[in-house]
Enzyme design. Structure first.
Site, PDB file in Angstrom:
ATOM      1  N   CYS A  14       0.847  -1.256  -0.267  1.00  0.00           N
ATOM      2  CA  CYS A  14      -0.249  -0.029   0.069  1.00  0.00           C
ATOM      3  C   CYS A  14       0.897   1.289   0.051  1.00  0.00           C
ATOM      4  O   CYS A  14       1.758   1.307   0.874  1.00  0.00           O
ATOM      5  CB  CYS A  14      -0.950  -0.156   1.301  1.00  0.00           C
ATOM      6  SG  CYS A  14      -1.903   1.573   1.559  1.00  0.00           S
ATOM      7  N   CYS A  17       0.410   3.245   3.566  1.00  0.00           N
ATOM      8  CA  CYS A  17       1.055   2.928   4.863  1.00  0.00           C
ATOM      9  C   CYS A  17       1.892   1.759   4.725  1.00  0.00           C
ATOM     10  O   CYS A  17       2.824   1.746   5.687  1.00  0.00           O
ATOM     11  CB  CYS A  17      -0.367   2.377   5.808  1.00  0.00           C
ATOM     12  SG  CYS A  17      -0.846   0.828   5.050  1.00  0.00           S
ATOM     13  N   CYS A  20      -6.967  -1.287   1.649  1.00  0.00           N
ATOM     14  CA  CYS A  20      -6.043  -1.697   2.538  1.00  0.00           C
ATOM     15  C   CYS A  20      -6.689  -2.023   3.859  1.00  0.00           C
ATOM     16  O   CYS A  20      -7.135  -0.944   4.666  1.00  0.00           O
ATOM     17  CB  CYS A  20      -4.880  -0.841   2.780  1.00  0.00           C
ATOM     18  SG  CYS A  20      -3.457  -1.261   3.882  1.00  0.00           S
ATOM     19  N   CYS A  38      -5.008   0.647   6.915  1.00  0.00           N
ATOM     20  CA  CYS A  38      -5.308   2.259   6.719  1.00  0.00           C
ATOM     21  C   CYS A  38      -6.507   2.464   6.247  1.00  0.00           C
ATOM     22  O   CYS A  38      -6.810   3.553   6.314  1.00  0.00           O
ATOM     23  CB  CYS A  38      -3.994   2.956   6.144  1.00  0.00           C
ATOM     24  SG  CYS A  38      -3.849   2.614   4.286  1.00  0.00           S
ATOM     25  N   CYS A  95      -8.480  -5.941  -9.410  1.00  0.00           N
ATOM     26  CA  CYS A  95      -8.265  -4.823 -10.306  1.00  0.00           C
ATOM     27  C   CYS A  95      -7.740  -3.441  -9.487  1.00  0.00           C
ATOM     28  O   CYS A  95      -8.593  -2.657  -8.982  1.00  0.00           O
ATOM     29  CB  CYS A  95      -9.586  -4.676 -11.250  1.00  0.00           C
ATOM     30  SG  CYS A  95      -9.091  -3.252 -12.287  1.00  0.00           S
TER      31      CYS A  95
END
Length: 133
Positions: free
Chosen positions: A48, A51, A97, A100, A122
């Site tokens: 991510c 984070c 995510c 976060c 996707c």
């Protein structure tokens, strides 16, 4: 919802580029075939961008021809959270995510890709960082 990583809107804006902020924090979608990670074949871990949580690996990445990086499964089942998304007038499943809460993209099932899960995560390139192995 409470996340392990929580920041103010101002902190997110200071840390992310305008495109990253738009995608990760406002659930925008980058244009197809525009992301740096769409066609990469580099082996590594995709995290991510907001984070740093590890979300996917190159072992789960496949070429869907959709214009966005596609994965058939997250690295760990608890790396993402799935949420109902009706923002475009149709029911979709948003991928966030789990650390976060940032928007990563959407997951689709039953499209017939020859993958172990028959799913296509996707994901926006702007939401990920790639750490080569």
């Amino acid at each position: 919802m409470s996340y392990d990583v929580e920041k103010t809107d101002a902190e997110w804006r200071a840390e992310l580029s305008p495109l990253e902020y738009s995608v990760l924090r406002e659930a925008a979608t980058e244009p197809p075939f525009s992301g740096a990670l769409t066609d990469t074949k580099t082996e590594g871990v995709y995290s991510c961008r907001a984070c740093g949580a590890e979300i996917f690996t190159s072992a789960e990445k496949f070429d869907s021809g959709s214009g966005w990086p596609s994965f058939f499964d997250p690295k760990e089942s608890d790396a993402v959270e799935l949420a109902e998304d009706r923002s475009h007038g149709v029911l979709q499943t948003e991928v966030r995510c789990a650390r976060c809460g940032s928007h990563l993209g959407h997951v689709f099932s039953g499209e017939g890709f020859p993958t172990p899960s028959d799913q296509r995560y996707c994901i926006n390139s702007a939401s990920l960082s790639l750490r080569p192995e």
